[in-house]
Design a protein around this motif. Structure first.
Motif, mmCIF file in Angstrom:
data_model
loop_
_atom_site.group_PDB
_atom_site.id
_atom_site.type_symbol
_atom_site.label_atom_id
_atom_site.label_comp_id
_atom_site.label_asym_id
_atom_site.label_seq_id
_atom_site.Cartn_x
_atom_site.Cartn_y
_atom_site.Cartn_z
ATOM 1 N N ARG A 158 0.811 -1.226 0.000
ATOM 2 C CA ARG A 158 0.000 0.000 0.000
ATOM 3 C C ARG A 158 0.841 1.271 0.000
ATOM 4 N N HIS A 159 1.988 1.204 0.658
ATOM 5 C CA HIS A 159 2.847 2.391 0.807
ATOM 6 C C HIS A 159 4.303 2.009 0.520
ATOM 7 N N PRO A 160 4.615 1.670 -0.724
ATOM 8 C CA PRO A 160 5.995 1.256 -1.021
ATOM 9 C C PRO A 160 6.973 2.419 -0.861
ATOM 10 N N PRO A 161 8.148 2.136 -0.319
ATOM 11 C CA PRO A 161 9.152 3.197 -0.198
ATOM 12 C C PRO A 161 9.565 3.676 -1.587
ATOM 13 N N ALA A 162 9.846 4.969 -1.687
ATOM 14 C CA ALA A 162 10.195 5.561 -2.974
ATOM 15 C C ALA A 162 11.705 5.692 -3.167
ATOM 16 N N ASP A 163 12.480 5.340 -2.157
ATOM 17 C CA ASP A 163 13.918 5.520 -2.247
ATOM 18 C C ASP A 163 14.631 4.302 -1.672
ATOM 19 N N LYS A 164 15.846 4.103 -2.130
ATOM 20 C CA LYS A 164 16.689 3.019 -1.635
ATOM 21 C C LYS A 164 17.404 3.464 -0.359
ATOM 22 N N LEU A 165 17.800 2.469 0.412
ATOM 23 C CA LEU A 165 18.560 2.700 1.633
ATOM 24 C C LEU A 165 20.048 2.540 1.357
ATOM 25 N N SER A 166 20.833 3.289 2.089
ATOM 26 C CA SER A 166 22.274 3.112 2.105
ATOM 27 C C SER A 166 22.644 2.913 3.573
ATOM 28 N N ALA A 167 23.126 1.723 3.898
ATOM 29 C CA ALA A 167 23.410 1.393 5.298
ATOM 30 C C ALA A 167 24.856 1.687 5.648
ATOM 31 N N GLY A 168 25.036 2.144 6.866
ATOM 32 C CA GLY A 168 26.378 2.315 7.402
ATOM 33 C C GLY A 168 26.875 0.974 7.927
ATOM 34 N N GLU A 169 27.813 1.034 8.846
ATOM 35 C CA GLU A 169 28.342 -0.186 9.445
ATOM 36 C C GLU A 169 27.222 -0.911 10.183
ATOM 37 N N VAL A 170 27.103 -2.206 9.936
ATOM 38 C CA VAL A 170 26.113 -3.018 10.634
ATOM 39 C C VAL A 170 26.788 -3.594 11.872
ATOM 40 N N ARG A 171 26.210 -3.274 13.027
ATOM 41 C CA ARG A 171 26.816 -3.660 14.303
ATOM 42 C C ARG A 171 25.962 -4.699 15.022
ATOM 43 N N PRO A 172 26.627 -5.592 15.727
ATOM 44 C CA PRO A 172 25.865 -6.540 16.542
ATOM 45 C C PRO A 172 25.287 -5.845 17.768
ATOM 46 N N ILE A 173 24.102 -6.262 18.168
ATOM 47 C CA ILE A 173 23.500 -5.863 19.436
ATOM 48 C C ILE A 173 23.080 -7.153 20.119
ATOM 49 N N PRO A 174 22.784 -7.135 21.402
ATOM 50 C CA PRO A 174 22.454 -8.397 22.085
ATOM 51 C C PRO A 174 21.311 -9.187 21.432
ATOM 52 N N SER A 175 20.338 -8.488 20.846
ATOM 53 C CA SER A 175 19.179 -9.191 20.278
ATOM 54 C C SER A 175 19.264 -9.401 18.773
ATOM 55 N N GLY A 176 20.330 -8.886 18.123
ATOM 56 C CA GLY A 176 20.424 -9.027 16.668
ATOM 57 C C GLY A 176 21.472 -8.113 16.065
ATOM 58 N N ALA A 177 21.010 -7.103 15.273
ATOM 59 C CA ALA A 177 21.933 -6.198 14.593
ATOM 60 C C ALA A 177 21.280 -4.840 14.406
ATOM 61 N N SER A 178 22.125 -3.818 14.208
ATOM 62 C CA SER A 178 21.639 -2.454 14.056
ATOM 63 C C SER A 178 22.523 -1.714 13.063
ATOM 64 N N THR A 179 21.945 -0.737 12.373
ATOM 65 C CA THR A 179 22.709 0.102 11.461
ATOM 66 C C THR A 179 22.070 1.475 11.348
ATOM 67 N N VAL A 180 22.887 2.461 11.078
ATOM 68 C CA VAL A 180 22.416 3.797 10.723
ATOM 69 C C VAL A 180 22.204 3.762 9.213
ATOM 70 N N TYR A 181 21.192 4.474 8.725
ATOM 71 C CA TYR A 181 20.953 4.474 7.280
ATOM 72 C C TYR A 181 20.732 5.889 6.753
ATOM 73 N N GLU A 182 20.939 6.002 5.444
ATOM 74 C CA GLU A 182 20.639 7.217 4.691
ATOM 75 C C GLU A 182 19.696 6.816 3.563
ATOM 76 N N TRP A 183 18.962 7.779 3.054
ATOM 77 C CA TRP A 183 18.214 7.561 1.821
ATOM 78 C C TRP A 183 19.183 7.845 0.687
ATOM 79 N N GLU A 184 19.157 7.037 -0.349
ATOM 80 C CA GLU A 184 20.093 7.191 -1.461
ATOM 81 C C GLU A 184 19.968 8.560 -2.130
ATOM 82 N N LEU A 185 18.767 9.124 -2.164
ATOM 83 C CA LEU A 185 18.570 10.432 -2.783
ATOM 84 C C LEU A 185 19.137 11.581 -1.941
ATOM 85 N N HIS A 186 19.504 11.285 -0.682
ATOM 86 C CA HIS A 186 20.050 12.308 0.217
ATOM 87 C C HIS A 186 21.336 11.806 0.864
ATOM 88 N N PRO A 187 22.372 11.554 0.054
ATOM 89 C CA PRO A 187 23.615 11.018 0.622
ATOM 90 C C PRO A 187 24.239 11.988 1.616
#
Length: 113
Positions: free
Chosen positions: A58-87
């Motif tokens: 119903r609401h598809p994202p209009a932009d791609k993600l660009s992920a920073g370093e993917v880090r482990p956390i106790p329950s899984g993983a986390s990353t900071v992201y940017e939208w590709e259109l706004h590097p």
């Protein structure tokens, strides 16, 4: 796959879905009863893979993600992201709780300016 690889795969498959309009491969990474939560925006939460699928349909994202370093956390993983259109502009953080190589809960934090 490691938890970090699963989160990287989520970003790759999200971007594939933006290009093709088909988020099926991305949804394969979620457990059947997974939860998707958005923080700082009025969208969701969504409970279950089917509800997540409907949200993306119903609401598809209009932009791609660009992920920073993917880090482990106790329950899984986390990353900071940017939208590709706004590097260079931090858009938010993705936290994925992962059990048995499936995302059971994903929280997407939007950093509003």
């Amino acid at each position: 796959m490691t938890d970090q690889e699963i989160l990287r795969a989520y970003v790759e498959r999200h971007n594939e879905g933006v290009e093709t309009g088909d988020f099926g491969r991305m949804l394969e990474l979620f457990a059947a009863d997974a939860e998707l939560v958005f923080v700082s925006v009025s969208f969701g939460p969504f409970q279950g893979r089917e509800a997540i699928q409907n949200a993306f349909a119903r609401h598809p994202p209009a932009d791609k993600l660009s992920a920073g370093e993917v880090r482990p956390i106790p329950s899984g993983a986390s990353t900071v992201y940017e939208w590709e259109l706004h590097p260079g502009t931090k858009a938010g953080t993705i936290q994925a709780d992962i059990v048995d190589e499936k995302i059971v809960r994903m929280v997407i934090y939007f950093h509003l300016v």
